[in-house]
Scaffold this active site. Structure first.
Site, short mmCIF file in Angstrom:
data_model
loop_
_atom_site.label_atom_id
_atom_site.label_comp_id
_atom_site.label_asym_id
_atom_site.label_seq_id
_atom_site.Cartn_x
_atom_site.Cartn_y
_atom_site.Cartn_z
NE ARG A 178 -1.98 -2.28 3.04
CZ ARG A 178 -2.34 -2.74 4.22
NH1 ARG A 178 -3.52 -2.41 4.71
NH2 ARG A 178 -1.54 -3.51 4.93
CD GLU B 240 0.32 -5.21 12.85
OE1 GLU B 240 -0.47 -4.66 12.07
OE2 GLU B 240 1.56 -5.02 12.83
#
Length: 249
Positions: A134, A171
């Site tokens: 992105r 994460e």
């Protein structure tokens, strides 16, 4: 620094176009989906404009972006789709509407490029890095607008030349970024562009890559921040500029 604290009226429109998808790609993850932002030309342009307004004329010499999309394999359009779509949108929307010398009734790929080539003068060389994937959407149009080169940071075995690598912890897993050797020279000023900062692992890996080759990372720039994950604290004091934040309720 955070743009949302400046109360720019464009920020509300940007934030409302970002969709939150619960439990993707894993249970417990509230996925920030910027594909809905891309569907709105005004919100997408406002996003790019806010970054351009911040970095134009700041003597930045590198912009880096990563490619790290989560999708099913059968829907993989590949990097060229995202990269050239971003560049095409920049020429057709961002540049065209900002150059008064362009006749908008005659907009076309070659026509616009010819007009841009005759009327735009780059005085400072910049470099923009985009992190896969992105970061590839936002990085190229920012780079073009400020007269920068764009350097992609990719996942392993995606770049054809000799690379340097940096592993990092996400994460929800581990990953690695790679950059072409020779893409950046020592002493160049860089910004790192990504769509989101969560735990900060990806941005740290990107900064480590750049600093290993002698670049100066001036700032990191993200569309979204998840402040509860404290990613900003992992940047070792490096400035972070974000447009919107998402707070879990």
């Amino acid at each position: 620094m955070s743009a949302y604290r400046d109360e720019d009226p464009r920020l509300h429109g940007i934030k409302t176009k970002i969709r939150v998808v619960p439990h993707f790609p894993k249970s417990g993850i509230m996925f920030q989906d910027i594909t809905t932002l891309l569907l709105d030309p005004k919100a997408f342009k406002d996003t790019i404009d806010l970054f351009v307004e911040r970095y134009k004329g700041k003597n930045i010499s590198v912009v880096a972006g990563k490619y790290l999309l989560y999708y099913h394999q059968q829907h993989d359009f590949g990097v060229p789709f995202f990269f050239f779509s971003g560049v095409y949108l920049f020429w057709r929307v961002v540049v065209v509407v900002s150059l008064t010398s362009v006749d908008r009734s005659k907009v076309g790929g070659v026509h616009v490029c010819e007009k841009v080539g005759r009327n735009m003068h780059w005085t400072v060389l910049y470099i923009i890095f985009g992190i896969e994937a992105r970061g590839f959407i936002f990085g190229p149009p920012i780079a073009l607008a400020i007269g920068a080169k764009f350097v992609p940071l990719r996942k392993p075995k995606k770049l054809p030349g000799k690379v340097i690598s940096q592993e990092y912890i996400l994460e929800y897993g581990r990953d690695c970024l790679e950059m072409h050797v020779g893409a950046v020279e020592a002493g160049e000023r860089a910004i790192v562009v990504d769509d989101l900062i969560a735990t900060g692992g990806t941005l740290c890996a990107a900064m480590d890559l750049l600093e290993r080759v002698g670049a100066e990372v001036v700032e990191c720039a993200c569309v979204i921040e998840l402040p509860e994950l404290k990613g900003r604290e992992r940047l070792n004091g490096k400035p972070l500029y974000v447009l919107v934040e998402y707070l879990e309720v």
